[in-house]
Design a protein around this motif. Structure first.
Motif, PDB file in Angstrom:
ATOM      1  N   THR A 252       0.824  -1.142   0.081  1.00  0.00           N
ATOM      2  CA  THR A 252       0.009  -0.056   0.035  1.00  0.00           C
ATOM      3  C   THR A 252       0.850   1.174   0.030  1.00  0.00           C
ATOM      4  O   THR A 252       2.044   1.148   0.516  1.00  0.00           O
ATOM      5  CB  THR A 252      -0.875  -0.073   1.203  1.00  0.00           C
ATOM      6  N   ILE A 298      -7.176  -4.673  -0.531  1.00  0.00           N
ATOM      7  CA  ILE A 298      -7.532  -5.182   0.988  1.00  0.00           C
ATOM      8  C   ILE A 298      -9.142  -5.581   0.864  1.00  0.00           C
ATOM      9  O   ILE A 298      -9.241  -6.818   1.418  1.00  0.00           O
ATOM     10  CB  ILE A 298      -6.869  -4.291   1.949  1.00  0.00           C
ATOM     11  N   THR A 299      -9.721  -4.899   0.385  1.00  0.00           N
ATOM     12  CA  THR A 299     -10.941  -5.059   0.361  1.00  0.00           C
ATOM     13  C   THR A 299     -11.365  -6.264  -0.250  1.00  0.00           C
ATOM     14  O   THR A 299     -12.313  -7.110   0.027  1.00  0.00           O
ATOM     15  CB  THR A 299     -12.140  -3.872  -0.219  1.00  0.00           C
ATOM     16  N   VAL A 374     -17.147   1.643   1.249  1.00  0.00           N
ATOM     17  CA  VAL A 374     -15.768   1.541   1.817  1.00  0.00           C
ATOM     18  C   VAL A 374     -14.864   2.456   0.861  1.00  0.00           C
ATOM     19  O   VAL A 374     -15.312   2.621  -0.291  1.00  0.00           O
ATOM     20  CB  VAL A 374     -15.165   0.155   1.914  1.00  0.00           C
ATOM     21  N   GLY A 375     -13.818   3.075   1.435  1.00  0.00           N
ATOM     22  CA  GLY A 375     -12.699   3.658   0.669  1.00  0.00           C
ATOM     23  C   GLY A 375     -12.669   5.011   0.919  1.00  0.00           C
ATOM     24  O   GLY A 375     -11.543   5.584   0.854  1.00  0.00           O
ATOM     25  N   GLU A 376     -13.563   5.802   1.482  1.00  0.00           N
ATOM     26  CA  GLU A 376     -13.716   7.119   1.739  1.00  0.00           C
ATOM     27  C   GLU A 376     -14.976   7.312   2.496  1.00  0.00           C
ATOM     28  O   GLU A 376     -15.940   6.674   2.367  1.00  0.00           O
ATOM     29  CB  GLU A 376     -13.359   8.183   0.856  1.00  0.00           C
ATOM     30  N   ASP A 399     -21.499   2.534   6.682  1.00  0.00           N
ATOM     31  CA  ASP A 399     -20.204   3.155   6.065  1.00  0.00           C
ATOM     32  C   ASP A 399     -18.966   2.664   6.725  1.00  0.00           C
ATOM     33  O   ASP A 399     -18.887   3.023   7.897  1.00  0.00           O
ATOM     34  CB  ASP A 399     -20.457   4.506   6.347  1.00  0.00           C
ATOM     35  N   THR A 400     -18.332   1.694   6.199  1.00  0.00           N
ATOM     36  CA  THR A 400     -17.155   0.904   7.033  1.00  0.00           C
ATOM     37  C   THR A 400     -15.643   1.682   6.652  1.00  0.00           C
ATOM     38  O   THR A 400     -15.251   1.600   5.761  1.00  0.00           O
ATOM     39  CB  THR A 400     -17.175  -0.559   6.365  1.00  0.00           C
ATOM     40  N   TRP A 401     -15.323   2.281   8.114  1.00  0.00           N
ATOM     41  CA  TRP A 401     -14.135   2.757   7.996  1.00  0.00           C
ATOM     42  C   TRP A 401     -12.980   1.643   8.396  1.00  0.00           C
ATOM     43  O   TRP A 401     -13.160   0.973   9.258  1.00  0.00           O
ATOM     44  CB  TRP A 401     -13.853   3.691   8.892  1.00  0.00           C
ATOM     45  N   TRP A 402     -11.963   1.294   7.526  1.00  0.00           N
ATOM     46  CA  TRP A 402     -10.875   0.586   7.973  1.00  0.00           C
ATOM     47  C   TRP A 402      -9.605   0.846   6.764  1.00  0.00           C
ATOM     48  O   TRP A 402      -9.988   1.630   5.986  1.00  0.00           O
ATOM     49  CB  TRP A 402     -11.261  -1.121   8.138  1.00  0.00           C
ATOM     50  N   GLN A 403      -8.750  -0.050   7.162  1.00  0.00           N
ATOM     51  CA  GLN A 403      -7.490   0.092   6.197  1.00  0.00           C
ATOM     52  C   GLN A 403      -6.773  -1.110   5.794  1.00  0.00           C
ATOM     53  O   GLN A 403      -7.070  -2.329   6.455  1.00  0.00           O
ATOM     54  CB  GLN A 403      -6.525   0.969   6.943  1.00  0.00           C
ATOM     55  N   ALA A 486      -3.757   6.067  12.502  1.00  0.00           N
ATOM     56  CA  ALA A 486      -4.308   5.827  11.341  1.00  0.00           C
ATOM     57  C   ALA A 486      -4.070   6.629  10.095  1.00  0.00           C
ATOM     58  O   ALA A 486      -4.004   6.251   8.889  1.00  0.00           O
ATOM     59  CB  ALA A 486      -5.707   5.595  11.318  1.00  0.00           C
ATOM     60  N   ASP A 488      -5.494   9.307   9.361  1.00  0.00           N
ATOM     61  CA  ASP A 488      -6.846   9.964   9.131  1.00  0.00           C
ATOM     62  C   ASP A 488      -7.353  11.064  10.111  1.00  0.00           C
ATOM     63  O   ASP A 488      -7.015  10.791  11.239  1.00  0.00           O
ATOM     64  CB  ASP A 488      -7.997   9.002   9.013  1.00  0.00           C
ATOM     65  N   ARG A 503      -7.378  12.004   4.707  1.00  0.00           N
ATOM     66  CA  ARG A 503      -6.032  11.906   5.216  1.00  0.00           C
ATOM     67  C   ARG A 503      -5.243  13.366   5.742  1.00  0.00           C
ATOM     68  O   ARG A 503      -5.643  14.379   5.057  1.00  0.00           O
ATOM     69  CB  ARG A 503      -4.896  11.287   4.240  1.00  0.00           C
ATOM     70  N   GLY A 512     -11.196   5.872  -4.042  1.00  0.00           N
ATOM     71  CA  GLY A 512     -11.021   4.966  -2.901  1.00  0.00           C
ATOM     72  C   GLY A 512      -9.779   4.207  -2.862  1.00  0.00           C
ATOM     73  O   GLY A 512      -9.496   3.303  -1.846  1.00  0.00           O
TER      74      GLY A 512
HETATM   75  C1  WTA Z   1      -9.914   5.854   3.837  1.00  0.00           C
HETATM   76  C2  WTA Z   1      -9.342   0.593   2.166  1.00  0.00           C
HETATM   77  C3  WTA Z   1     -13.551   7.389   5.477  1.00  0.00           C
HETATM   78  C4  WTA Z   1      -9.120   6.356   4.992  1.00  0.00           C
HETATM   79  C5  WTA Z   1     -10.308  -0.539   3.162  1.00  0.00           C
HETATM   80  C6  WTA Z   1      -7.945   5.350   5.203  1.00  0.00           C
HETATM   81  C7  WTA Z   1     -12.351   5.795   4.587  1.00  0.00           C
HETATM   82  C8  WTA Z   1      -7.730   4.641   3.954  1.00  0.00           C
HETATM   83  C9  WTA Z   1     -13.351   4.661   4.815  1.00  0.00           C
HETATM   84  C10 WTA Z   1      -7.632   3.299   3.772  1.00  0.00           C
HETATM   85  C11 WTA Z   1     -14.525   5.395   5.375  1.00  0.00           C
HETATM   86  C12 WTA Z   1     -11.581   3.937   4.024  1.00  0.00           C
HETATM   87  N1  WTA Z   1     -14.493   6.413   5.828  1.00  0.00           N
HETATM   88  N2  WTA Z   1     -12.510   7.074   4.982  1.00  0.00           N
HETATM   89  N3  WTA Z   1     -15.505   4.626   5.528  1.00  0.00           N
HETATM   90  N4  WTA Z   1     -12.704   3.650   4.344  1.00  0.00           N
HETATM   91  N5  WTA Z   1     -11.290   5.368   4.094  1.00  0.00           N
HETATM   92  O1  WTA Z   1      -5.739   0.943   3.121  1.00  0.00           O
HETATM   93  O2  WTA Z   1      -8.399   7.510   4.727  1.00  0.00           O
HETATM   94  O3  WTA Z   1      -6.904   0.860   0.636  1.00  0.00           O
HETATM   95  O4  WTA Z   1      -6.955   5.716   5.834  1.00  0.00           O
HETATM   96  O5  WTA Z   1      -8.266   0.393   2.888  1.00  0.00           O
HETATM   97  O6  WTA Z   1      -8.796   4.881   3.054  1.00  0.00           O
HETATM   98  O7  WTA Z   1      -7.417   2.873   2.549  1.00  0.00           O
HETATM   99  P1  WTA Z   1      -6.913   1.542   2.215  1.00  0.00           P
END
Ligand code: WTA
Length: 637
Positions: A252, A298-299, A374-376, A399-403, A486, A488, A503, A512
């Motif tokens: 990444t 990763i998704t 996912v993604g933003e 609305d799933t936040w993760w990385q 993170a 963010d 970010r 995304g």
């Molecule tokens: C952003 C993707 C807001 C964030 C799974 C994070 C999000 C980066 C969200 C990770 C969300 C992902 N709301 N921001 N639901 N989901 N992000 O590693 O900035 O490709 O740090 O993983 O995407 O991106 P990555």
């Protein structure tokens, strides 16, 4: 404040309800120990978490299990062999229905083939593939024999592929002749052929035939997938691996030019992927699930391969683009396969919004019951459109936040519990601890913004950066002791709900996908005409952010055609990194705005790119630079 409550039926019947949250949230480690019961173990773990070598975690210490067995064989043994695992939809319209029994046979054959090619536990394998069932099979076959994989997104260039193969130390590459994209066969093998002369350790390339296009062939190195799999037994005995055995590395973009190889290991990753898939999407046995992400991200790992398959889900796997051959393609697929859980990205939703609601309106989408993004952050306008035109004002949105680094969902609404606010990721999931802190690491008061941190380790957390543990510590764990940073920004509102703000580092988010400004700058500077480059992410209605590059040429560019050169530089970046990194605009400028200490002030360049009044420029070494850039921009338009 606009809120959407869970439908009453879901509130009662969801996998995770308000009552279950209360009871589980009390003891984090007990909670995760119970979630480990979702998997079949060959040997039980002695300890849930060993954090004594922080930030290098060990979860489910001493346990042994096989990932592929957990994703495939055990479902067959439980009598679910005839359940559909993958409903493949090729872009040209070809379909394949693969049951768990068929998946088991394919994975066993692929595992035997890899072993016959000399791949042993611990040997890294690179996978560079389109979105076809064989990609899933290749990943599971690697997992089955304990060979860590790295999947390189098929849209990446030969250079990007080579650098990942080298860093990972892969000796085998699995690829395909090509895949279908936008109505045509798009080649993949040529990029492998171009990359491999730089990767002397690679001795074997397994090639899936998908498109039937002509491919170059290196005798002794290249092997057809169908030959290799046809030649070996259809059964294979899985071996159990330690909980911390490396499962895969996903590269990444970070804040430097060199992508980071994020390592995920076996048990903790699989436990959290399985729990979140089950809880966040409320997966039930008769659901049909579809995640539109490519397996190269990763998704695709957590929510196409490992999470859904560990849960024994039935899912759609679609090869192509949403508008091939027409703009209703996705909705047609949902109608045809009665998709009930649908997971996609805000950028895709905004694109569909632009195309118009008549496309989804042409299809029966009544099977949908939970939607995810996912993604933003999803902007409220896209949220409302998604909810109304896709979800029939009925299906809740998560609305799933993760990385990449977190491995699995961390902050998200729960469909049967959360009264969701459009644009907010809401609360950490059960078993997860997050906070929003200020520069000193102190929690911000309600209503304020700061930095998102994770305050306790979690099972699917990255274990390290491949070949660079120090960078792992430095990048994620050094800013505030004991906290994972993170990258963010976030705000905690009056109710304690979390809103992600994007970010706070030099990482852009384009459709995304994470892109590093520095990586694109390096690609630009590698062009013989470029002396210096500065890249910013400018906000874009559809893609969230778009890449805008400012370059200074080596010698006066006045004599050359600047528009043609700008176009050449855009193509150069696409070639060096991949089409996703291609700048929307390249502006040739005489100077870049720098502080007296020589640091490029990207903030000012972002102001220009977004057509804003340029902010405070008093720290610039030469204050006339911004005026020159503005004039140059106007001339280019
Ligand atoms: C952003 C993707 C807001 C964030 C799974 C994070 C999000 C980066 C969200 C990770 C969300 C992902 N709301 N921001 N639901 N989901 N992000 O590693 O900035 O490709 O740090 O993983 O995407 O991106 P990555």
């Amino acid at each position: 404040m606009e809120r959407f409550d869970p439908p009453e039926a879901l509130r009662r019947s969801a996998n995770v309800t308000a009552e279950t949250i209360d009871s589980v949230a009390r003891n984090r480690l007990d909670f995760w120990a119970r979630q480990a019961g979702r998997l079949d173990w060959d040997a039980p773990f002695r300890e849930v978490l060993d954090w004594s070598q922080a930030p290098f975690a060990r979860w489910f210490v001493g346990g042994r299990l096989n990932t592929a067995y957990n994703c495939v064989d055990r479902h067959v043994e439980a009598g679910l062999g005839e359940r559909v695992a993958l409903q493949f939809v090729g872009e040209p319209g070809d379909e394949r229905t693969i049951t768990y029994r068929e998946l088991q046979e394919q994975v066993c054959r692929a595992a035997n083939a890899l072993e016959r090619l000399g791949v042993k536990a611990g040997d890294p394998v690179a996978i560079y593939m389109p979105m076809i069932p064989e990609t899933v099979v290749a990943m599971l076959a690697c997992a089955r024999i304990g060979a860590p994989h790295t999947v390189v997104f098929g849209g990446f260039s030969a250079d990007a592929l080579a650098s990942r193969i080298l860093d990972f130390g892969a000796t085998v590459v699995v690829t395909a002749d090509g895949g279908y994209r936008r109505g045509a066969a798009s080649p993949l093998k040529p990029a492998v052929d171009e990359a491999l002369p730089r990767c002397p350790r690679v001795r074997t390339v397994l090639v899936v035939r998908r498109t039937g296009q002509d491919v170059g062939w290196v005798q002794g190195r290249d092997v057809w997938w169908h030959d290799a799999l046809g030649d070996v037994p259809a059964t294979h005995t899985p071996i159990a691996f330690d909980s911390e055995h490396p499962l895969f590395v996903m590269y990444t973009s970070g804040t430097t030019g060199k992508p980071k190889g994020i390592l995920h290991t076996t048990a903790g990753y699989l436990v959290q992927a399985a729990f979140t898939f089950w809880g966040v999407f409320d997966h039930k046995p008769d659901d049909v699930y579809w995640c539109t992400a490519d397996v190269g991200w990763i998704t695709g790992h957590s929510y196409v391969v490992y999470g859904p398959l560990a849960a024994g889900a039935t899912q759609v796997l679609y090869e192509g683009t949403p508008d091939t051959p027409h703009r209703g393609r996705w909705w047609e697929i949902i109608e045809r396969h009665r998709v009930s859980l649908f997971y996609t990205a805000p950028t895709a939703i905004r694109t569909c919004m632009k195309w118009g609601e008549e496309y989804p309106a042409d299809h029966d989408l009544s099977s949908l019951r939970v939607l995810g993004t996912v993604g933003e952050s999803i902007n409220p306008e896209a949220y409302r459109w998604f909810r109304r035109h896709i979800g029939g004002d009925r299906a809740p949105i998560v609305d799933t936040w993760w990385q990449t680094e977190t491995g699995a969902h961390m902050i998200s609404p729960l469909p049967g519990v959360t009264s969701a606010k459009p644009g907010a990721a809401m609360r950490p999931l059960p078993g997860i601890s997050a906070d929003v802190v200020d520069d000193d690491g102190k929690p911000v008061p309600a209503g304020e913004s700061g930095y998102l941190v994770l305050t306790e380790p979690w099972p699917a957390m990255a274990r390290t950066i491949w070949n660079d543990p120090e960078r792992f510590r430095e990048t994620y764990w050094s800013r505030w002791p004991g906290y994972y940073f993170a990258g963010d920004g976030a705000r905690r509102d009056e109710d304690g709900d979390i809103w992600l703000l994007g970010r706070v580092d030099d990482v852009m988010n384009v459709s995304g996908h994470r892109l590093s400004t520095v990586e694109i700058e390096s690609a630009l500077v590698s062009h013989p005409r470029v002396a210096e480059a500065a890249v910013v992410g400018a906000s874009d209605e559809t893609t969230g952010q778009a890449v805008v590059a400012y370059v200074i040429l080596r010698e006066s560019g006045a004599d050359s055609d600047q528009a043609a050169l700008a176009e050449e530089l855009r193509r150069h970046v696409a070639k060096e990194i991949g089409p996703i990194a291609k700048p929307r605009r390249v502006l040739i400028v005489a100077e870049l705005p720098k502080t007296r200490s020589g640091k490029i002030m990207r903030r000012l360049l972002r102001d220009v790119a977004e057509n804003r009044v340029v902010g405070d420029a008093t720290t610039l070494a030469d204050s006339s630079v911004m005026d020159q850039i503005r004039v140059g921009m106007a001339a280019a338009e």
